[in-house]
Design a protein around this motif. Sequence first.
Motif, PDB file in Angstrom:
ATOM      1  N   LEU A 142       0.824  -1.207   0.000  1.00 36.28           N
ATOM      2  CA  LEU A 142       0.000   0.000   0.000  1.00 36.28           C
ATOM      3  C   LEU A 142       0.860   1.260   0.000  1.00 36.28           C
ATOM      4  O   LEU A 142       0.525   2.255  -0.653  1.00 36.28           O
ATOM      5  N   VAL A 143       1.974   1.220   0.729  1.00 35.87           N
ATOM      6  CA  VAL A 143       2.898   2.357   0.743  1.00 35.87           C
ATOM      7  C   VAL A 143       3.522   2.541  -0.638  1.00 35.87           C
ATOM      8  O   VAL A 143       3.585   3.662  -1.174  1.00 35.87           O
ATOM      9  N   LYS A 144       3.981   1.455  -1.237  1.00 33.75           N
ATOM     10  CA  LYS A 144       4.594   1.540  -2.565  1.00 33.75           C
ATOM     11  C   LYS A 144       3.597   1.999  -3.619  1.00 33.75           C
ATOM     12  O   LYS A 144       3.966   2.687  -4.577  1.00 33.75           O
ATOM     13  N   ALA A 145       2.325   1.626  -3.466  1.00 32.21           N
ATOM     14  CA  ALA A 145       1.287   2.056  -4.408  1.00 32.21           C
ATOM     15  C   ALA A 145       1.129   3.577  -4.401  1.00 32.21           C
ATOM     16  O   ALA A 145       0.683   4.166  -5.390  1.00 32.21           O
ATOM     17  N   HIS A 146       1.498   4.211  -3.276  1.00 35.68           N
ATOM     18  CA  HIS A 146       1.480   5.671  -3.176  1.00 35.68           C
ATOM     19  C   HIS A 146       2.806   6.288  -3.615  1.00 35.68           C
ATOM     20  O   HIS A 146       3.003   7.507  -3.461  1.00 35.68           O
ATOM     21  N   GLY A 147       3.709   5.472  -4.147  1.00 40.08           N
ATOM     22  CA  GLY A 147       5.019   5.978  -4.566  1.00 40.08           C
ATOM     23  C   GLY A 147       5.966   6.196  -3.411  1.00 40.08           C
ATOM     24  O   GLY A 147       6.960   6.928  -3.534  1.00 40.08           O
ATOM     25  N   GLY A 148       5.675   5.560  -2.264  1.00 39.00           N
ATOM     26  CA  GLY A 148       6.490   5.758  -1.071  1.00 39.00           C
ATOM     27  C   GLY A 148       7.304   4.546  -0.702  1.00 39.00           C
ATOM     28  O   GLY A 148       7.443   3.603  -1.483  1.00 39.00           O
TER      29      GLY A 148
END
Length: 282
Positions: free
Chosen positions: A225-231
């Motif tokens: 979920l964090v990576k999906a936000h580019g984080g």
Amino acid sequence: MGNSIGENKLVTIDELEELLCNLRNESENKENFTLNITHDMRSHLNVIISALQFIEHNSLNITTEKKYMNIIKRNSYKILKLINNLIDTSRLENNFYKLEKRNIDIVSMIEGTVECIEKYSLEKNIQLIFDTNKEECIVSADPEAIDRIVMNLLSNAIKFSPMDSEIFVYLNIDNENINISVIDNGKGISQEEQDKIFNRFYQCSNRSDKEYIGSGIGLDLTNYLVKAHGGNISINSVENEGSEFIVTIPRVLEEHIETVDNSISSKIQMLEIEFSDIYLSE
């Protein structure tokens, strides 16, 4: 223009054995993951069935009946949490999960989530302390995904923190990023295991609190979920001293997306599902 034998890389016996060993370990980890998931689901279903049978074969007063209905509800939520996490992780892994981004005040949203979670931390007399360097910050993000990230990190922190302790949630906002830090003084995680903690097929081996050992899928979902936000998400931890999880997502505001107020009431069932496995009392 044929291939020269000298251009082909020869695999040594040691390298081949290492490759086979890694494949065996990966296969074993996946098998253990499947067994953990099915074992958890079966355990919760057995509790539900037992409670239903008790209600069916006994004349109960209102207080006792309510107690068993709460047991049924709690264990149903546990199963739902496992299924939701498994489905959403698979969707994220295969790029089928679509973020529903809104422009939200992430400060008030996270503060509200922490306040809602406090009732669960107080089950262990754990104080949640929230602090931020900004009173307001409108950012484009998926409110439900951000809630699940914060809830999962706090759920883990509460599970593995001692009674009568404190958990800190720091929100640090700069010109480029939103940084969310969750700090506990629990059991901590070894350096070796920190590299594997976000792998769904891996569980920490130093957990002595058997009540809270689960499938290990929660942090894997959080990572996605964090990576999906580019984080990105990272961890700092020392065994027997505690852990700090740091989530960093870009500070982005999208003009074509409406700004919404993320209602606390919409979080109630999500909270009950996420924290269904840390109640100390029925």
